[in-house]
Each structure stands twice: as C-alpha cells, then as structure tokens.
Write a protein that holds these residues in place. Structure first.
Motif, PDB file in Angstrom:
ATOM      1  N   LEU B   8     -29.339  70.105   5.463  1.00 26.29           N
ATOM      2  CA  LEU B   8     -28.484  70.676   6.500  1.00 26.29           C
ATOM      3  C   LEU B   8     -29.212  70.618   7.830  1.00 26.29           C
ATOM      4  O   LEU B   8     -30.396  70.948   7.907  1.00 26.29           O
ATOM      5  CB  LEU B   8     -28.175  72.118   6.146  1.00 26.29           C
ATOM      6  CG  LEU B   8     -27.188  72.809   7.080  1.00 26.29           C
ATOM      7  CD1 LEU B   8     -25.788  72.606   6.565  1.00 26.29           C
ATOM      8  CD2 LEU B   8     -27.489  74.278   7.183  1.00 26.29           C
ATOM      9  N   CYS B   9     -28.506  70.240   8.864  1.00 31.52           N
ATOM     10  CA  CYS B   9     -29.131  70.196  10.183  1.00 31.52           C
ATOM     11  C   CYS B   9     -29.099  71.578  10.828  1.00 31.52           C
ATOM     12  O   CYS B   9     -28.031  72.114  11.081  1.00 31.52           O
ATOM     13  CB  CYS B   9     -28.401  69.207  11.075  1.00 31.52           C
ATOM     14  SG  CYS B   9     -28.979  69.283  12.776  1.00 31.52           S
ATOM     15  N   PRO B  10     -30.266  72.164  11.083  1.00 29.40           N
ATOM     16  CA  PRO B  10     -30.267  73.507  11.669  1.00 29.40           C
ATOM     17  C   PRO B  10     -30.224  73.447  13.186  1.00 29.40           C
ATOM     18  O   PRO B  10     -31.103  73.968  13.876  1.00 29.40           O
ATOM     19  CB  PRO B  10     -31.582  74.099  11.175  1.00 29.40           C
ATOM     20  CG  PRO B  10     -32.486  72.907  11.031  1.00 29.40           C
ATOM     21  CD  PRO B  10     -31.631  71.688  10.809  1.00 29.40           C
ATOM     22  N   PHE B  11     -29.217  72.800  13.706  1.00 28.92           N
ATOM     23  CA  PHE B  11     -29.139  72.787  15.169  1.00 28.92           C
ATOM     24  C   PHE B  11     -27.808  73.346  15.669  1.00 28.92           C
ATOM     25  O   PHE B  11     -27.747  74.473  16.104  1.00 28.92           O
ATOM     26  CB  PHE B  11     -29.414  71.383  15.725  1.00 28.92           C
ATOM     27  CG  PHE B  11     -29.601  71.399  17.215  1.00 28.92           C
ATOM     28  CD1 PHE B  11     -30.829  71.715  17.768  1.00 28.92           C
ATOM     29  CD2 PHE B  11     -28.533  71.155  18.062  1.00 28.92           C
ATOM     30  CE1 PHE B  11     -30.992  71.786  19.152  1.00 28.92           C
ATOM     31  CE2 PHE B  11     -28.690  71.230  19.444  1.00 28.92           C
ATOM     32  CZ  PHE B  11     -29.917  71.544  19.985  1.00 28.92           C
ATOM     33  N   CYS B  12     -26.734  72.566  15.568  1.00 27.57           N
ATOM     34  CA  CYS B  12     -25.489  73.079  16.147  1.00 27.57           C
ATOM     35  C   CYS B  12     -24.534  73.563  15.068  1.00 27.57           C
ATOM     36  O   CYS B  12     -24.777  73.407  13.878  1.00 27.57           O
ATOM     37  CB  CYS B  12     -24.834  72.040  17.054  1.00 27.57           C
ATOM     38  SG  CYS B  12     -23.777  70.849  16.205  1.00 27.57           S
ATOM     39  N   GLY B  13     -23.414  74.138  15.497  1.00 29.96           N
ATOM     40  CA  GLY B  13     -22.453  74.741  14.579  1.00 29.96           C
ATOM     41  C   GLY B  13     -21.738  73.763  13.663  1.00 29.96           C
ATOM     42  O   GLY B  13     -20.978  74.183  12.799  1.00 29.96           O
ATOM     43  N   CYS B  14     -21.961  72.462  13.846  1.00 24.97           N
ATOM     44  CA  CYS B  14     -21.370  71.472  12.946  1.00 24.97           C
ATOM     45  C   CYS B  14     -22.001  71.544  11.560  1.00 24.97           C
ATOM     46  O   CYS B  14     -21.391  71.143  10.572  1.00 24.97           O
ATOM     47  CB  CYS B  14     -21.583  70.059  13.474  1.00 24.97           C
ATOM     48  SG  CYS B  14     -20.436  69.622  14.770  1.00 24.97           S
ATOM     49  N   CYS B  15     -23.245  72.009  11.503  1.00 26.47           N
ATOM     50  CA  CYS B  15     -23.953  72.135  10.231  1.00 26.47           C
ATOM     51  C   CYS B  15     -23.817  70.881   9.365  1.00 26.47           C
ATOM     52  O   CYS B  15     -23.525  70.981   8.169  1.00 26.47           O
ATOM     53  CB  CYS B  15     -23.464  73.351   9.460  1.00 26.47           C
ATOM     54  SG  CYS B  15     -23.904  74.905  10.240  1.00 26.47           S
ATOM     55  N   CYS B  16     -24.040  69.703   9.925  1.00 23.75           N
ATOM     56  CA  CYS B  16     -23.983  68.474   9.134  1.00 23.75           C
ATOM     57  C   CYS B  16     -24.959  68.620   7.970  1.00 23.75           C
ATOM     58  O   CYS B  16     -26.117  68.992   8.167  1.00 23.75           O
ATOM     59  CB  CYS B  16     -24.395  67.270   9.988  1.00 23.75           C
ATOM     60  SG  CYS B  16     -23.382  67.089  11.455  1.00 23.75           S
TER      61      CYS B  16
HETATM   62  S1  SF4 Z   1     -23.843  67.309  15.229  1.00 18.98           S
HETATM   63 FE1  SF4 Z   1     -24.737  67.522  13.206  1.00 18.98          FE
HETATM   64  S2  SF4 Z   1     -26.628  66.388  13.317  1.00 18.98           S
HETATM   65 FE2  SF4 Z   1     -25.983  66.726  15.418  1.00 18.98          FE
HETATM   66  S3  SF4 Z   1     -26.980  68.625  16.043  1.00 18.98           S
HETATM   67 FE3  SF4 Z   1     -25.009  69.180  15.264  1.00 18.98          FE
HETATM   68  S4  SF4 Z   1     -25.401  69.662  13.129  1.00 18.98           S
HETATM   69 FE4  SF4 Z   1     -27.130  68.479  13.819  1.00 18.98          FE
END
Ligand code: SF4
Ligand SMILES: [Zn+2]
Lengths: 567, 427, 275
Positions: B8-16
């Motif tokens: 899981l990407c711990p950056f933005c709310g998309c949580c890819c």
């Molecule tokens: S779009 Fe997906 S990969 Fe890019 S920062 Fe947000 S959660 Fe991460």
C-alpha cells in the motif's frame, strides 16, 4: 477466568436442558460450567430469590462496521445527551441509538447479554468490522458477510456452478472470518447500483441472467452443502413496503423443498418490516397473522421480529433502495454507501411515534408475530438494533411479551385506528420466563449453532445472567415493571467465568472473542476456485486479492469453529 | 534482493495497494507501479531523519534516550490541565486508537487534521448525509465523472487511471465511454483532460451549486448568469448530470476551504441527493493524506464523533469551533500539544504557530520537521507503511493493510510501540 | 432578591465550563454552597469559589448576577436559565445563555459564538459584537432558536439564526455570510449588510437585510416590492425586494432586501412587468 464460581440457590431457567425455574446451584471453573467446584478459592454468589439464565445471545444487532460507523458520524445529535463517563479500567463513550464501541459492550453486559451478532458486513470492508468488533469489550461477537449480491456468487449461480459457489463461500468465510451467509434484498442491491430495485422474486437482475429466487435457492443449497451451522440469514425483498407480507411468504416458500426434516433452512430477519398487508400506507395493516400461520405450519423457517420501540432510531441496512425510499418519505438526512461488486448500504435517522398510524401498525405487527407464532424456538426477540429501536430497550419488549397489562398500557397511547384494524388486542398469550429464555438466548444460540452457548449444561461457556427478581413471589403479568427494571441492570453478568457486571455496573472489562466458521472443502476444489477468483479479482475489485484477506492475527481474540462435512 | 508485492502506498488518499517494492539489504532500491509522489516517499525515507529522541533543556534541543523522553512526556501529560492530541493524517489506525486512549485517560482533546481539510465535509454530512460509494463502483458504472475543486493529476496522480475516467470497468470500459467534467477556479492539468471545463470565480461555488441544484429540480432561474457563469452553460451541465446513467462527483479543498465551507458541501450533497431522484449519482471527497479517513473512522467508533473530541469533562464532547484543536490553539487555551503524524508549524497560519510558543510541545515524527524543531520533546518513529505495518482507510472508507518492507533505523520504534509505552504509564 | 457581583479570581487561560452559573443556582443555594459547586477548568475539577470571587451587592426586583471582567474563557453561563437577570460587564464566552428559557441577559461587551444557542424564551441584549451561530443549533441538530429575542447592537458573525425555528434576532450592524441558513421560522432582522448565502436551505421564516447583500441565491424567486414590513411592534418603511425560497427545499421563507442599498439588484424590477 480460571476462577471458580458457585452460583447458589437461584431459580434457574435453562430451556436447552429442560430446567424451568428450579432452584439449583451452578458451578464454574476455567470459564466453563462444571459439575461442581470445591476448595477455599471458590467465590460464592448467593442467588437466592434471583433468576439465573445463560447469558443473552443476540442474533441480529448492527453494532460494528462501516454503516454503523456512518450512523454514528451522521448523528452527533444522537450522542449529546447520552454518554458514559470514564471510570478506572473503563473507557468513556457515547450512547443512544448508535453507541460507540466500548459503550456497546458495557451496555450489553449490563443487560446480561454475552454474545451479539453483527448481521451485515460488506466483505470489502470486513477489516473495518473486525477492527470495531475488537474494540467492543466483554461480549463475544461474530459477523455475517453480505454474499447475496456478490458478483462471484451471482456468476457461479448464473452458470449453475453450485459446487464452485460453495467452495467460494467457504473460502470467503474462512478468509474473511465470517460466520454465516447473509442475503439482503437479493438482486435489489445490484439493481441499486443503477438506482433501481427488484419488485419480487422473479425479476431479472440487471446485468445478470439471474433472479432473486435463484440467489436464495442457490445459497440455501450452498449453505447445506457446507453444513454451515446457521441457515441462510435473509432480509427479504420489498422491505418496508405495503403489501410485502406476500413476498415474505414467497421467500420462505421458495426453499421449502430443500428442507430435509432436520434443521431449518432459512432464517428471515426483522420480519416485522416485511409483514405488511394493504396496498398503500393509508391502508397499511398487519400481515402478521398470515406470516405466523405460514411459520406455524412450516418447520423449515425461523424468524426474528425486529420489534419497534417508540423512541428514536437510526435505520441502517444494506438495502440501499429501501433507505433511499425512506429518505424520500421522511426528508431526513441520508447516507448511501454502495460497495463495488458486493452490496449497498444506507442510513437514515428515524423516530417512531405512538400517534402515527403507520408506526403503530409496525409496533403491532412485531408483537403479533411474537405472540402468534407458537413455537418459541422459531421466533426470536430483536429490534434489529438500531433500526426499530436501540438494543437497550429489550427489557421493554420482554415486558410486552410477558404481560398483557404492559401491552394494554401502551395500547392506550397508540393510534386507535391502527388498533381497530388489527387483532393485537384480542391476543391473550403471555410468555413465561422459560419462553423468554428461549427467545433471548437458548433459541438464538441454537439457531446459530453455538453449542456451548445458550445453556448451562456441563461444558458450556460460563456466560450467565443473574436478574434480581423472584419469579415465585411476583406475578409477571402484573409486576412487569419490576421485571423490566431487573432486566435492564443485571444483578450479575458472568462472561467466560469472569464477573463483569454487578448490580448494573461494569466491574471488569474483558476481551470477548470473535467467532467465525471454517468450513471444509476439498483441497483440489478450493485451489481451483481460489485461482479462478484470484485471476478475475482485479477485473472486479480496486484492491489486490492479498489485501482483501483478513489475517487471523488481526483478531484480538479469535475463536474459529471447524465445520465438518462440506464439499 | 527481496520483492514485496501488493504494498500500500502511504502517501495520498488513493491508497494504491498494488505497489512492488524492491529491497536489498534493508534498503529500498526500487518501487514499481507507484506515481512519482508515492515513489518519492519510499525512496526518500532516509532524508532529514530524526534519529534520536530530543528534549529541550534551557531552550536547546539535546539528544536523550527513549526511556527519558517517554518519562518526560508522561510527566508533561500528567501535569497538563488541557492537553491537545493532534495530527493523525499519517498515522496508522492502531496509533490513533492509542492516542484516543491517552486523551481519554488524561482528559485531553483529540483532533485530527481533517479539521483543516475535509472537516467541512464532515459537517456537511452531519446536516445532510452523503450519497456515496466505493471507488470501484465508479470504475464499473460511471459514465459521467465530475471533479470539483480538486486536481488529481497533481495531488492524486493515479486517481484518474485506477478509479476515474481512464479506468476500465465491467459495464463502462475506458475513457471513451465516459464524460469528464472539471470545475475549478483555474485551468489545472486535470482540467485539460476534461470534456467540459467550467471555470468559476473564486468563492462562487456555493452559488453555482445552488443554481445547478435548482435546475436539476426543474426550477426556472430568474437570472441570466450566476457569478459570471451563463445559466445556459449551467443548464447544459445539469442536463448532462441528469442524463448520466451513473454519475460521480469528486470534490476537494477547492470546495471545502473556499467561501461557505461546510455549506458548499451541503449544497453539493443536496445536488447529488436530488439527482438520485432522476438517476444514480454518488460523491466522494478527495482525501489528501493516506489515512485521514481512518482517523475519522477510529475517532467515530471509539467516541461517537469523527474529530474535535474533548474529553476534559470525562466523556466525549463535540462542538467544532469550540472543541477543534486549531481553534483551541488559536485561542491559546491548551497547555500541551501532542503531535503525531502532522507538521502544524509548516501548515497552520502564522498567527496560530505564534501561539505555540507558550505551549509545551511533544512530537512523534520520523523526520526533522519545523514542528520538531520547536518541540520540548521529540521522539523519532518509524515510517508507518514502510517501516511499520498497520491499518489505513482509503478515501472511500475501504480499509487496507499497511505493510512493513524495511526495518527502521536502529533503535527507532514504531509509533504504536512508543505510544504503548506512554499509555502504559498513564494508566 | 439579591444582586451578586462575580469576578474572575485570576486571568483564565484554560476553558471553563460554568453551565451551572445562573440566577436559579443563587436562589436555591446558600452563597457558601454555591462557592463549593464543582466546575471544570480544563480537565481539573475546581470549586466555583476557587475560580470566581462572589459578593453580594444590594437588592433588586429579580435575582441578578453581574459578571464583571473577562469571561471569554468561561462557557455556557446561564444555560437553561428561566428567570432573573444576568449582566456581563466585560466579555462573554462561548454559548452564553445556551437553551435559556426565560429571564434576561445583558452583555455590555463582546459575546462569543453560539450566543443564545437553542434559546427558547427570554431576552438577550448585546452592546458589543457577537460572533457566529447566533441563536444557532449544534451540529447535526434540526432546530436552533425556538423563541425569545436576541438584540445585538454591534456586529455578528456567520450563520446568524442557524436552524432557527421561532423568535427574533436583531443585529444593528453588519453580519457575516449565510444568515438564516436552514431556518424554518422566526425572524432575522439585520440593519447592516451581510455576506453571501442568505437564506440558504431555508424552509420558512423571514430574513430582513437593510444594508448591502452581495447576491440572491438562484433558488429564490422574486415575488414583489413591498413598502413596509412589520417586525414586532415596529413598522419598517421603504422599498423592499421580496424573495421566496429556498425553492429547492420547497421552502416558503421570505427574504426582504432594502432596494436603496442594493442597486445592483434593480434588474429584478423588470420581472414585475412579467409577473
Ligand atoms: S496516487 Fe497512489 S501511488 Fe500515487 S501517491 Fe497516491 S496512493 Fe501513492
Ligand atoms: Zn438488520
């Protein structure tokens, strides 16, 4: 929990073992009921003049998960006036119709309930449900995944691949730590993905070559193939619509032929909401006599009532189209939460008013169901918390069941036209305590297949409720208020051998277990199905297959049930 | 080399959650599938690292050991008459639970950063509800996607591909079968992708939403334009919305933080709600940090309220404006601020940061932020989702697992471990 | 009846919740008992007497509490009061007079937000400015002020009359945006101007704006030009554009706007011929 306990001289109600108010001692050791305990370290509870029952088992109460939490967030006004202050060892929280997690555990324990089922969880959000269940102290709990309108299920059923469908269901229960198969408004939820609904059992579901009837029958067979302890748990089509009692009976009847004479094959929940006679709201009446008649004649069916309490409520179901209709009807605020490939959900606040014709009919319908269905092992007490009222009002429902006088007192205040158009007033039946013990614990534990709960036989879980009233000295019917008061605040609640509540105050907070089933499937079949699901998973979901699974380590106190039989 | 999949990407709310992280001797060497923002986070965890606990002695931050830092923190919390626990945009749900327990035990106030981003969304919801769905529902069904006051191309780079107009679903397949509308105050990179871009004046969102809703409800407007937008254009948009088989509205800070705030959200909710009488329409807030949604969820199930929870009288009280951390700090009312997963000194207005000078400050953070530099106690923690596991909630409320792919630097614990030590001593 | 003067025992920094402080308390309890009543300062329980100095200061027709000094940190004074007088010579804090049922509150300085929130009766008069949610509700609730009157001689903030159902709010100077938002009855009368969003989501009730209003929401319909409006005993004379709304809420509230201060709305007059 290794503590030894001896509950002495109580009037014991243990219907599973045929004990009907006899004065007996109950012994506990290591969290279980035992023949006898000895030693200087035995704690004795003097239950003289009190009622001793197995701990309450609530088979259908929305206590955890995403829609419950939406209900909490949606309604700050629900909490402002009802809160619990932090005490040493206990957490603070808020109450009324949608209490916070800690308060949910405390309040159930306070009433002598020790096991509660969250009956509708979207699989994609199961991790959320588990997180909340972990945070509900004291009571044991379980959850039912919403499988009826799941794409994988519908696709297998479409192609008549019953064995694969069964293997999928088994895998899902195991992978997501679920307890039984839940079906809500079959076909209606998928239709709601397009803002539509189904009108009956034989409507075609948009986008699929399948009908609600086929979902019900398919999953009913799957359930039998897997030998799941609880029958399919069904919220029928057309909930909350005038004239829907026919759909309810059709739903019951559509699996009649699958009954083999052993155990019921279908559980219909909160039937009050599905037992309406009449073409419109103005003509609304109770269809309970018709429904009860069907249930009385057909042992393959079990129901709970979903009794209306005259109070505020928060309606929350996976039945998205119903919730939208309710919003249109009331203009109250509305949350909708569709879940990809699986289900929908909605939340709308509500208030049941005595003077309202429709609400009075609803109240009457629930009680008529409970009073007209003869076999207490096949009709259970619920309020579909918090849909028809909060679980904290169960003692009020018990009052209505044990006392005609209690019903009369309420009837005096409800809409008179509603009373005139129904037969509640002519019913004299009053439940006795033995029957109350069945509809609130023995029967519910039985239908859930919880062999160690709902009774006080040797080897059972030491989950118990002790209520401070003397059934020999009082007349239940006349002194219903006294009973009600006693049920609101158990003299003692014992959970897995721990005394958790004394005189209605929580004295100890423990971790209840999360129960789930682990059906058996042949390895080859499971491999084939899992690889099929895995292959198609990305086409369906926006999360990865591996991230959909719930690892057992997430459950603070996990209690799997290994199921024999299977495919 | 080890490859971690489904990370899981711990950056933005998309949580890819489809990232592949390549690790060699406890070092991340490559990240596949992530966008530049996500990749950047994984590859930069070594920078500006806070490596030792710090305490302020005579106005100077000096290194100390964890035990002492924890002890000092506990003492400060115990002495505080009104501690505020704030942050949680970048913390796991497990850490948030512990912070709520601290706040409950100590009679403090707990608030999360949604108070400065999607707080108005919550307030709007409490008045109106919200018709919503998970992102996959949009991928499978939406033939109309509206982005209002948000710019996913720059802030949520994979949003349009995974869940939005460029995604491909069961019933609607790909960009050609969807219409895309962007409404914003400037022509953003997202706007250039759109079939229809409607530029609006700053702070006119409420009026435009109200006009759109009136049109959807078949009212005749008595004006020719609404804040510079011709009514004819609004009519076109309203028709597009009504005629969609499944519409989705994504909205961001352009709506929540402009004039009208929660009323803008109410207007948007009312619009989408009324659209459901004619077709199917849902809306989802574009949550910024990867777990602000989780913070709201945990707050709600433990206390009944999604943010702004005051335990000072022994039970949860809620009145945003009165019990919101930012307002409390701005009014100079708290005597201790406990920060985790946030950097208020860089993000809050200057006049509020000024107030912090009179407040004791405890910070848990993996890196040296401006807030750390102001702290009385700063405790380094692992990067959750990279060096520690846990749970996060995607912007649409889907819970997901954060995975640990490397060990934190020696001696550094996860926030959960640090908090556990503090909570144990508060009991 | 007695007059009590109440002053802060020291400069408050932490929030204090003193919802028990109302005339009834002083009538029902001895002064010594009042001083022992518990009040929260931050998360600490304090005695009333630790936080406030109280002295008797003569007699009056009704029990009178005079708060002298800076009470901006003290919340919910006068909550649910039903009789007597509270006079503030200084600054009042958040939610002053919350849910009051009767009696009078006079604030001779500034007032905080949620002044008279959910008020049911009685009167509040403020000589300085008031902040947001004047006579408002709390989040999620359906109804704010249900009765009584609030008069602010200065300015007021956003959301004046938020979810108001009945009663009267008068503000003599300018106010912020969204007056009368979600209101379902009662009157908001503003002698100054207001921000955008007047009457949003209103179902019923009246909003009168004598000063400048930036715009009328599209969900309001022009009805007529009126020459006079009644507010209690007063009859306002002039030319008032009258709008009905919020039509998206199927509302029938009225928004009256003084034509002379709002020339930019004169195009509505063309609609008269069409009507
Ligand atoms: S779009 Fe997906 S990969 Fe890019 S920062 Fe947000 S959660 Fe991460
Ligand atoms: Zn239910």
């Amino acid at each position: 929990m290794s503590g030894k306990l001896l509950i002495k001289n109580g009037f014991v109600f243990d219907p599973v073992n045929g004990v009907d108010g006899e004065i007996m001692d109950v012994a506990v050791e290591n969290g279980r009921i035992v023949e006898d305990v000895r030693g200087t370290d035995v704690r004795v509870i003097d239950a003289t003049g009190m009622v001793v029952m197995p701990g309450g088992v609530d088979v259908h109460s929305h206590i955890a998960g995403s829609k419950v939490n939406s209900g909490r967030a949606l309604r700050p006004e629900d909490h402002y006036r009802d809160y619990e202050i932090r005490r040493p060892g206990l957490r603070s929280g808020v109450g009324y119709t949608v209490p916070s997690t800690f308060v949910t555990g405390y309040r159930y324990a306070r009433m002598g309930y020790t096991t509660v089922i969250e009956p509708a969880t979207p699989m994609l959000k199961q991790r959320h449900t588990i997180e909340e269940l972990n945070d509900i102290p004291i009571i044991d709990k379980a959850s039912f995944p919403l499988m009826g309108d799941c794409w994988f299920v519908m696709e297998y059923l479409e192609k008549n691949m019953l064995k694969e469908c069964a293997a999928y269901a088994a895998w899902l229960l195991k992978a997501l730590k679920g307890y039984a198969l839940k079906i809500v408004n079959p076909g209606g939820l998928e239709s709601w993905g397009w803002g539509r609904n189904v009108r009956g059992l034989d409507d075609n579901i948009p986008g699929f070559n399948l009908t609600p009837r086929e979902i019900l029958r398919g999953l009913c067979k799957v359930n039998q193939m897997l030998n799941i302890p609880h029958p399919i748990h069904v919220h029928a089509n057309r909930l909350g619509q005038p004239g829907n009692y026919q759909t309810l009976i059709e739903t019951m009847d559509c699996v009649r032929d699958l009954y083999n004479g052993t155990k019921p094959v279908i559980y219909l929940t909160h039937c009050q909401f599905n037992s309406y006679l009449g073409e419109s709201w103005i003509e609304l009446s109770s269809g309970a006599p018709e429904v009860a008649d069907y249930v009385n004649k057909h042992p393959h069916v079990v129901i709970d009532i979903g009794q209306v309490i005259f109070s505020s409520a928060t309606t929350m179901t996976a039945d998205g189209p119903f919730q939208f209709q309710l919003h249109l009807l009331t203009d109250y605020k509305w949350v909708n939460a569709d879940v990809e490939c699986e289900t929908s959900a909605g939340v709308v606040p509500f208030k049941y008013k005595k003077r309202s014709y429709v609400h009075a009919i609803q109240w009457i319908t629930g009680l008529e169901l409970a009073l007209l269905i003869k076999d207490p092992w096949r009709v259970f007490l619920t309020t579909d918390h918090p849909n028809a009222g909060p679980f904290t009002e169960y003692p009020r429902v018990v009052g209505w069941l044990i006392s005609r006088k209690a019903r009369e007192a309420t009837m005096k205040k409800v809409n008179a036209r509603a009373l005139k158009r129904t037969m509640l007033d002519s019913i004299d039946r009053e439940y006795n305590l033995y029957e109350i013990a069945i509809v609130t614990r023995a029967g519910t534990a039985g239908i859930l297949g919880l062999k160690s709960k709902g009774h006080l036989g040797v080897g059972a879980d030491a989950d118990m409720a002790i209520y401070d009233f003397n059934p020999r000295n009082i007349d239940l019917s006349r002194d219903y208020k006294l009973v009600r008061r006693a049920l609101r605040r158990a003299a003692y609640t014992i959970k897995t051998g721990d005394i958790v509540c004394v005189n209605g105050e929580i004295v100890k907070s423990t971790e209840g277990a999360i129960l789930w089933v682990n059906p058996s499937v042949s390895q080859d079949l499971e491999n084939a199905v899992v690889s099929d699901i895995r292959r198609r998973f990305r086409d369906n979901y926006t999360v990865e297959f591996e991230n959909y699974l719930i690892d057992e380590s997430l459950l603070i106190n996990s209690r799997p049930l290994k199921i024999k039989g299977g495919v | 080399m080890e490859v971690f999949k489904n990370v899981l990407c711990p950056f933005c709310g998309c949580c890819c959650d489809d990232l592949e992280v390549e690790v060699d001797s406890n070092k991340i060497i490559n990240v596949k599938n992530a966008c530049a923002l996500g990749r950047g986070k994984f590859l930069s965890i070594g920078e500006h690292r806070l490596l030792k606990p710090l305490v302020k002695v005579d106005g100077e931050l000096v290194e100390t050991d964890l035990e002492k830092a924890v002890e000092k923190t506990v003492e400060m919390i115990k002495n505080s008459s009104y501690p505020v626990f704030y942050g949680f945009g970048c913390a796991s749900c497990e850490a948030i639970k512990l912070c709520l327990e601290m706040a409950d035990l100590s009679g403090g106030l707990a608030d999360n950063i949604s108070v400065v981003c999607h707080g108005p969304t919550i307030l709007g919801l409490q008045d109106m509800g919200i018709p919503s769905a998970t992102l996959g529902q949009i991928r499978h069904r939406a033939d109309l996607i509206v982005y209002w006051g948000c710019n996913p191309v720059e802030a949520h780079p994979r949003h349009t591909i995974r869940y939005g107009p460029l995604s491909s679903g069961r019933f609607v397949t790909g960009r050609k079968s969807r219409r895309m509308v962007v409404i914003d105050v400037r022509k953003t990179p997202t706007a250039t992708m759109a079939d229809v871009f409607m530029q609006v004046k700053p702070n006119s969102d409420f009026e435009i939403l109200t006009a759109l809703r009136a049109l959807v409800n078949d009212l005749d407007l008595e004006v020719e334009e609404v804040d510079g937008v011709p009514v004819a254009k609004l009519e076109e948009l309203a028709d597009m919305m009504i005629n969609a088989k499944f519409g989705a509205l994504f909205f961001g800070l352009g709506l929540t933080m402009s004039y009208g705030k929660e009323h803008n959200i109410e207007a948007a909710i009312a619009l989408v709600r009324d659209l459901n009488k004619k077709t199917k329409f849902v809306m989802i807030p574009m949550r910024g940090h990867f777990n602000v949604t989780g913070a709201n969820e945990v707050f709600t199930w433990q206390t009944g309220y999604p943010f702004c929870v005051d335990f000072s009288m022994g039970y949860p009280r809620y009145n945003p404006g009165e019990t919101s951390a930012v307002d409390v700090i701005a009014r100079g009312e708290c005597d201790l601020l406990f920060i985790i997963g946030a950097d208020p000194c860089s993000h809050l207005p200057h006049y509020i940061v000024e107030r912090l000078k009179n407040v004791k400050l405890v910070v848990l953070d993996p890196s040296i932020t401006p807030t750390v530099k102001m702290a009385d106690v700063a405790i380094p923690v692992a990067y959750v989702g990279i060096e520690a596991s846990g749970t996060a909630y995607r912007m649409d409320g889907v819970p997901l697992q954060l995975r640990k792919v490397v060990d934190p630097p020696p001696g550094i614990l996860s926030d959960v471990d640090v908090l556990n030590r503090i909570v144990r001593r508060l009991k | 009846m007695k007059i009590y003067q109440i002053t802060p025992a020291y400069d408050f920094k932490l929030p204090i919740v003193a919802d028990i402080a109302k005339p009834e308390l002083f009538e029902e309890k001895q002064l010594s008992e009042v001083l022992n009543v518990e009040v929260y300062e931050g998360n600490r329980r304090k005695r009333f007497g630790e936080l406030f100095k109280v002295k008797e200061a003569g007699e009056a027709e009704e029990t009178t509490l005079e708060f002298i000094g800076d009470f901006s940190k003290v919340r919910r004074i006068g909550r649910r009061m039903s009789r007597g007088i509270i006079r503030v010579k200084g600054t009042a804090g958040i939610a002053f007079g919350e849910a009051m049922k009767g009696g009078r509150i006079i604030i001779e300085g500034l007032a905080g937000p949620w002044l008279g929130a959910k008020m049911r009766g009685g009167s509040i008069e403020v000589y300085g400015d008031a902040e947001g949610f004047l006579g408002g509700a709390y989040r999620g609730e359906n109804i704010g002020m249900r009765g009584g009157s609030i008069v602010v001689h200065g300015k007021a903030g956003w959301n004046v009359g938020y979810k108001m159902k009945n009663g009267l709010i008068v503000v003599e100077s300018d106010i912020g945006g969204f007056p009368g938002v979600h209101m379902s009855g009662g009157t908001v009368y503003v002698k100054g101007g207001c921000g955008r969003g007047a009457g949003a989501f209103m179902k019923n009730g009246r909003i009168i704006i004598l000063g400048y209003i930036p715009s009328i929401l599209a969900s309001f319909s022009f009805e007529e030009i009126r020459a006079s409006i009644r507010v209690e005993a007063e009859r306002l004379k002039g030319r008032f554009y009258t709008f009905v709304g919020d039509l998206s809420e199927k509302g029938s509230g009225r928004l009256f706007v003084n034509a002379d201060s709002n020339r930019h709305l004169s195009f509505y007059e063309q609609l008269i011929e069409e009507l």
